[in-house]
Design an enzyme around this catalytic site. Structure first.
Site, PDB file in Angstrom:
ATOM      1  N   GLY A   1      -3.084   2.304  -3.691  1.00 35.79           N
ATOM      2  CA  GLY A   1      -2.707   3.715  -3.651  1.00 35.79           C
ATOM      3  C   GLY A   1      -2.350   4.154  -2.243  1.00 35.79           C
ATOM      4  O   GLY A   1      -2.044   3.326  -1.379  1.00 35.79           O
TER       5      GLY A   1
ATOM      6  N   VAL B   1       0.874  -1.170   0.000  1.00 39.43           N
ATOM      7  CA  VAL B   1       0.000   0.000   0.000  1.00 39.43           C
ATOM      8  C   VAL B   1       0.908   1.215   0.000  1.00 39.43           C
ATOM      9  O   VAL B   1       2.002   1.178   0.569  1.00 39.43           O
ATOM     10  CB  VAL B   1      -0.931  -0.011   1.236  1.00 39.43           C
ATOM     11  N   CYS B   2       0.457   2.276  -0.675  1.00 39.11           N
ATOM     12  CA  CYS B   2       1.158   3.569  -0.636  1.00 39.11           C
ATOM     13  C   CYS B   2       2.594   3.417  -1.166  1.00 39.11           C
ATOM     14  O   CYS B   2       2.823   2.666  -2.120  1.00 39.11           O
ATOM     15  CB  CYS B   2       1.102   4.109   0.794  1.00 39.11           C
ATOM     16  N   THR B   3       3.536   4.081  -0.566  1.00 36.73           N
ATOM     17  CA  THR B   3       4.912   4.025  -1.043  1.00 36.73           C
ATOM     18  C   THR B   3       5.588   2.682  -0.753  1.00 36.73           C
ATOM     19  O   THR B   3       6.769   2.497  -1.096  1.00 36.73           O
ATOM     20  CB  THR B   3       5.754   5.157  -0.414  1.00 36.73           C
TER      21      THR B   3
END
Lengths: 289, 289
Positions: B213, B163-165
Site C-alpha cells: 500500500g 510500494v504505493c503508486t
C-alpha cells in the site's frame, strides 16, 4: 500537456499544499475546456474550505545531518515535516559537503546534502531534530563543535527532539538533564549516564523535549509532533496521506516481543557498541557543570 | 582509537553483518589487552552461533529510482534490504545523473544517485522493486524506455515488487495482468484498468508479485519479503534491529479509519491526480497485446 510543461509540473511538485494546486492544474490541462485559472480557483476554494484543518503559522524545522547517521531515522520524520503546509526545512551540518556517503549502507547509497551550516542556520527553530545512527552517533557524542551548536539552538528552540540514538547526542550536549527520554532499545539505559530519566515508551514527551525509540519510531514521532504544532486532525491528515496503517507481518519489534534467539543475536551483535556508548556518555557527562 | 582510525571505522560501517565486526573491533581497541584478532574471532563465533538465523545465498536487489519518486517509498524497503547479510543492491535509472532533485520536497532535499543504468543492470535480479510517487509516477507510466526495461527484468526476476503508486508503473508495463495487487489507497482501483485485481490488503502477495500500500507500507512490505527470501526469524531480527513496533498516535491511516473531514480533504486534494492516473492507465492498457 507537453513534455516540457510536464517536466515543469514535476519540478514544482512539493508538499501536500502544492499537490492540490498542481493536480488541479494538470487535470485542467488534460481537459481543454478547463483552464489553469479555473484549477487555481478550485485549489483556493478547497483550501479555504479546509482552512480549519490545514492553516497555521510557518514552522521552521532544523534537522542535524551527519556522517554515519541512519537514513531512515532522518527520512521518516522528514517525510512528515515535508507534508506540512507553510514550513521551512533546514538540513544542518558544519559545512555544505554531502554527508553519509562513508560506507556501503543506505546512508552511502544516498548521501545527504546539507542545506545550511551551523553558522548560517536560523537562530530560532521551532523544531531542532537529531537522527540516530551508529557509529556516526558516537563521533557526534564527542564532537564539541556539534554539541556547542545543539546547546545553543536547543536553548532557543520550541521543541528539542530526536529519534533512536539521536537522544545520546542531545544528552551529550546536556540537553536531556532532568528530562524523561528514550533511545534505541539497546541504548536506552545509557541515557542515565547523561542525567536523563530513561523511559520505555515509544515516544516520550517531557515539556519541550520529544524523543522517539529506534529507527522506525520516526514516523510515530513525526505525527505526535505534527499534532502539537498544528492539531490532531492535521496529524491525521498526514497519517492518511502517508497511508500509515502499520501491519507488521510479525510481532517482534521490541526486545520483549521478539523471540529470545533474535534478541540474543542482536544483543551479542551490539555488545561492543553498547560498551562504547556507555564510555562516551560518561566522558560527555564529566563536562557538565 | 585515534581520529583517523575512527573515521576509517565509520567509513567501513555497513549492514548488520559488519556492525558486529566493527563494534567488536572498536570495543577491542578501547581495551588495550584485547586485539583486533580477538574481536574478529569473536565476530566469527557469534556469526557461527547464529548461522541458522542469518545465513543464506546472496540476494540481488534492483530498485528503480526516478525523478518525482517519493523518498520514503524507496528508503523504507531499502532500509530493510540493507539489513541483509550477503546482498547486492542496485539503484537503477536510465543514466547515472542524480534523480529526485526536481522540487522543494524530500526528494529534492535528498537527491538519489543511481548506481547502475538500464543497460548495465544485472540481467537476473532476485528482487525488482518500484517505488511510488506523484507526479513522477505518471511520467513513468508513459515512458516506453522505462516500461521496456521493467518488462525485460520483470520477466526474469524472482520477485516483482512495488510500494504505493509504484504498482501503477508495474501495471503499465503489463506486469500485473491477472495478478491481485494493491496501490496507494486513492489509486487502488486504477489497477483494474491495467488488468490487475485490486486488493485492499496492505501487502498483497500473488505468486511472485508482491505489492504494498501507500508510502509507509514499504516497511511491512520489506519484512514480508525478507521472510520469503530468508526466513521468518530473519525478518524478525530485522524488525527488532529497526525497532519496528509501530504505535501511531492516531488511528487514521486508511480511508475507512480516518475522520470523514480528513478523508474528504485528501480526496478533494487528489481529485486531479486520480483522474490523470486513470487516463494514463487506459492509455497504457491500449498497448497490451
Amino acid at each position: 500537456m507537453k513534455r516540457r510543461e510536464f517536466a515543469r509540473w514535476v519540478a514544482s511538485w512539493g508538499s501536500a499544499a502544492t499537490v492540490l494546486q498542481q493536480a488541479q492544474a494538470h487535470a485542467a490541462e488534460a481537459k481543454p475546456e478547463a483552464t489553469k485559472e479555473t484549477a487555481d480557483a478550485h485549489h483556493q476554494q478547497v483550501l479555504a474550505r479546509y482552512a480549519h484543518l490545514m492553516g497555521g503559522p510557518k514552522v521552521t524545522f532544523g534537522l542535524l545531518v551527519y556522517p554515519g547517521m541512519f537514513l531512515q531515522d532522518l527520512v521518516g520524520p522528514l517525510t512528515v515535516f515535508e507534508s506540512f503546509m507553510n514550513k521551512e526545512i533546514h538540513l544542518i551540518w558544519k559545512n555544505l559537503e554531502p554527508v553519509g556517503n562513508e560506507s556501503p549502507g543506505p546512508q552511502a547509497l544516498i548521501p545527504v546534502q546539507p542545506t545550511t551550516t551551523f553558522e548560517n542556520c536560523p537562530q530560532t527553530l521551532d523544531v531542532l531534530f537529531v537522527p540516530g545512527g551508529v557509529p556516526g552517533t558516537f563521533s557526534m557524542m564527542a564532537d564539541e563543535e556539534v554539541l556547542a551548536f545543539l546547546r545553543d539552538r536547543g536553548a532557543k528552540a520550541r521543541y528539542v527532539t530526536s529519534v533512536c540514538t539521536g537522544s545520546l547526542i542531545l544528552g551529550a550536549a546536556g540537553l536531556l538533564r532532568g528530562y524523561r527520554a528514550t533511545s534505541y532499545w539497546d541504548t536506552r539505559d545509557v541515557l542515565k549516564e547523561l542525567g536523563a530519566i530513561p523511559s520505555k515508551k515509544r515516544i516520550v514527551v517531557d515539556r519541550n523535549r520529544i524523543t522517539g525509540g529506534g529507527v522506525t519510531a520516526g514516523i510515530d514521532f513525526g505525527l505526535t509532533l505534527a499534532a502539537k504544532l498544528r492539531s490532531p486532525d492535521y496529524a491525521k491528515a498526514i497519517q492518511l496521506y502517508l497511508e500509515y496503517d502499520p501491519q507488521p507481518p510479525y510481532n517482534a519489534g521490541s526486545p520483549e516481543k521478539a523471540p529470545r534467539v533474535v534478541r540474543d543475536f542482536l544483543t551479542d551483535m551490539f555488545a561492543g557498541m553498547r560498551e562504547t556508548s556507555f564510555a562516551l556518555a560518561r566522558q560527555a557527562a564529566k563536562k557538565f557543570q
